[in-house]
Each structure stands twice: as C-alpha cells, then as structure tokens.
Design an enzyme around this catalytic site. Sequence first.
Site, mmCIF file in Angstrom:
data_model
loop_
_atom_site.group_PDB
_atom_site.id
_atom_site.type_symbol
_atom_site.label_atom_id
_atom_site.label_comp_id
_atom_site.label_asym_id
_atom_site.label_seq_id
_atom_site.Cartn_x
_atom_site.Cartn_y
_atom_site.Cartn_z
ATOM 1 N N ASP A 197 -11.198 3.043 3.904
ATOM 2 C CA ASP A 197 -11.639 1.677 3.982
ATOM 3 C C ASP A 197 -13.093 1.531 3.874
ATOM 4 O OD1 ASP A 197 -9.687 -0.636 3.759
ATOM 5 O OD2 ASP A 197 -9.047 -0.457 6.040
ATOM 6 N N GLN A 257 -4.880 -1.492 9.502
ATOM 7 C CA GLN A 257 -4.826 -2.906 8.911
ATOM 8 C C GLN A 257 -5.369 -3.596 9.764
ATOM 9 O OE1 GLN A 257 -3.953 -3.513 5.718
ATOM 10 N NE2 GLN A 257 -4.308 -5.566 6.196
ATOM 11 N N LYS A 269 0.816 -1.363 0.058
ATOM 12 C CA LYS A 269 -0.167 -0.018 0.023
ATOM 13 C C LYS A 269 0.675 1.265 0.111
ATOM 14 C CE LYS A 269 -3.805 -2.262 2.175
ATOM 15 N NZ LYS A 269 -4.591 -2.826 3.321
HETATM 16 N N1 GUN Z 1 -7.281 -6.890 6.286
HETATM 17 C C1 GUN Z 1 -7.637 -7.751 5.331
HETATM 18 N N2 GUN Z 1 -8.288 -6.819 4.458
HETATM 19 C C2 GUN Z 1 -8.445 -5.578 4.656
HETATM 20 C C3 GUN Z 1 -8.810 -4.312 4.414
HETATM 21 O O1 GUN Z 1 -9.498 -4.189 3.030
HETATM 22 N N3 GUN Z 1 -8.563 -3.275 5.022
HETATM 23 C C4 GUN Z 1 -7.964 -3.344 6.114
HETATM 24 N N4 GUN Z 1 -7.758 -2.218 6.999
HETATM 25 N N5 GUN Z 1 -7.591 -4.487 6.824
HETATM 26 C C5 GUN Z 1 -7.924 -5.334 6.155
#
Ligand code: GUN
Length: 303
Positions: free
Chosen positions: A122, A99, A55
């Site tokens: 998100d 995350q 990311k």
């Molecule tokens: N963990 C697994 N998928 C995601 C996601 O799309 N966003 C976040 N913040 N954590 C995750």
Amino acid sequence: MADATVIDGKAFAAKLREKVAVEVTRIKSESGVTPGLAVVLVGEDPASKVYVGSKAKQTVECGMESFEHRFDESTDEATLLALIDKLNNDPAVNGILVQLPLPDQIDEQKVLSAIDPDKDVDGFHTTNVGRLWTGGDSLVPCTPFGCSVLLKDFLGNLSGKNAIVIGRSNIVGKPMAALLLAESCTVTIAHSRTDDLPGKCREADIVVAAVGRPEMVKGDWIKPGATVIDVGINRIDAPEKGLNDDGSPKTRLVGDVDYAGAAQVAGAITPVPGGVGPMTIACLLRNTVVACCRQNGLADPGI
Ligand code: GUN
C-alpha cells in the site's frame, strides 16, 4: 471546445493486469517463486468487503497466491499485530495490505508501522512515504500511482505543467503531489480551507480531484484543454432511476468532478466508474510483483 477525450482506466487496468500475469509466469519459471499477497479485513464494512473480495479474486487471476484474513469488528490491536508479525516472517507472503478504515479500538498508524516496509504494497509505512519524497525505491500508494500512470500514458512528459491536487489525504492527495513533483510538475495541494479554489483550479493543466465530495469540481473551474483525473467514488441518490423494493431511491456512482460540465471544457477526463477505480487494484498487483522481485533478488519487472 469539443467534448473531452475519455481516459479509459478500465481498459488500461486490464492491460496492466495482463502484464502482471506475464511477469508472474516469468518469475515462477525462472525462480520457482509464486508471488503472494495477504489481505487483512477487520469488520463488516460493506464497501471494504467488496474491495477485499475483488483484490483476492484478481490476485488469483494473475497467477499469484492470495491469503485472506478476516476478523470481526471487536478484534483487538494485539491480535492484529500478532498476525502482521507472522506475515512479515512468512516467505510465501510478499505483500501485506490491511484494509482501511480500522475499527476505533485499533490504532491505525501503529498497525501500518508494524508492516515490514518491503512488504508494504500500500506504500503507507512512513519508511515508504520518506522514500517517495526523497526519490528512493519506494512502494507507492496504489491509487495515486494509477493516476500518475494514466497521466503519463496520455500526456507523455509532464515536466513544467501546472498541477493541482484537490485533497490532502495520506492515501491519495499527499502521495499524488509527491509523484507529480517527481515528474517536475509545479504542484498546488488544495483542500477545504483553500482560498479561491475555483480560481486556483483554472490555472492548472492537470487537475486531480480527491476530496470525497460528489461533483464538487465544476466545469467552469477547468482550464480549457486541461487533463482531469477524478479519484472520487461517491454514491448519491438517483430518484430518476426509480425506487428500490423498500421504497428508498435507487443510487448511482459519481466522482468529485461534475463530469458533464467538465467534459465540455477539459481536453481529457477520467469517467466514474471506469476511470481511476480499476487502476487501484491493478497497481496493487503490480506492487506485489515488484515487492516479490526485490525480496528474492530478481530483476525489476519494469512494469
Ligand atoms: N481504504 C480505502 N482505500 C484504501 C487503500 O488504497 N488501501 C487500503 N489498505 N485501504 C483502503
């Protein structure tokens, strides 16, 4: 039926990232603002570390500012909430992503609720969930948003189609159902307790598999010509590839769909890897640009 068309999410994601980069250049030249994304990681989960690294890298490649905050596994909730408060009030930060999963001592819902909904790239904050289900200007969770973009690109108008979403998570299943409903699909949300899942699946023109069970959806569950979107990313042993130096079998990635079986019946299918996966980060970058424009009173980027 001939083999299904392969929906190339990797190529589509690369095009989306190019569009994001063009918008970032425009925003910088028109307003002097550089969009910024803050990513927060708590702990040492290897998969999460890889995602967070990707990311940050792709954020910078698109011309945006990346702010990384890494904490060790024992970090307490108050420390995390204090950081989120700081990021909420920092004008250089347009998007905040924490995350998941978080360690047990931290209340995930409390942390997600602390994020400013307008910076919630998100789309997990209940305000954005509510906006999504009521047709408001929400920030939409990245993975289902990516699936919806691929579906609309491949099929055009989704109106009236029977869609089944297998999986009811807050991250994928539920928002996916909301997006398909917004496109006027007739939506079934299926899950581990669903009666006659194969039969229900066979009625669907669109199948979105997001259960986290390797190769669960079989070829004979698929209606001939249906479009299959496989969200699963499962690592399984692949002894046919030989052994690692420590004697353990090598592994490979598979989706939630038995690809070989489904590809003989479906009209189109996303592969794993190279299907939905790359779309998630591309949509995160897109959401960050959208959030930046909204926060600065700039025209909607239209991507
Ligand atoms: N963990 C697994 N998928 C995601 C996601 O799309 N966003 C976040 N913040 N954590 C995750």
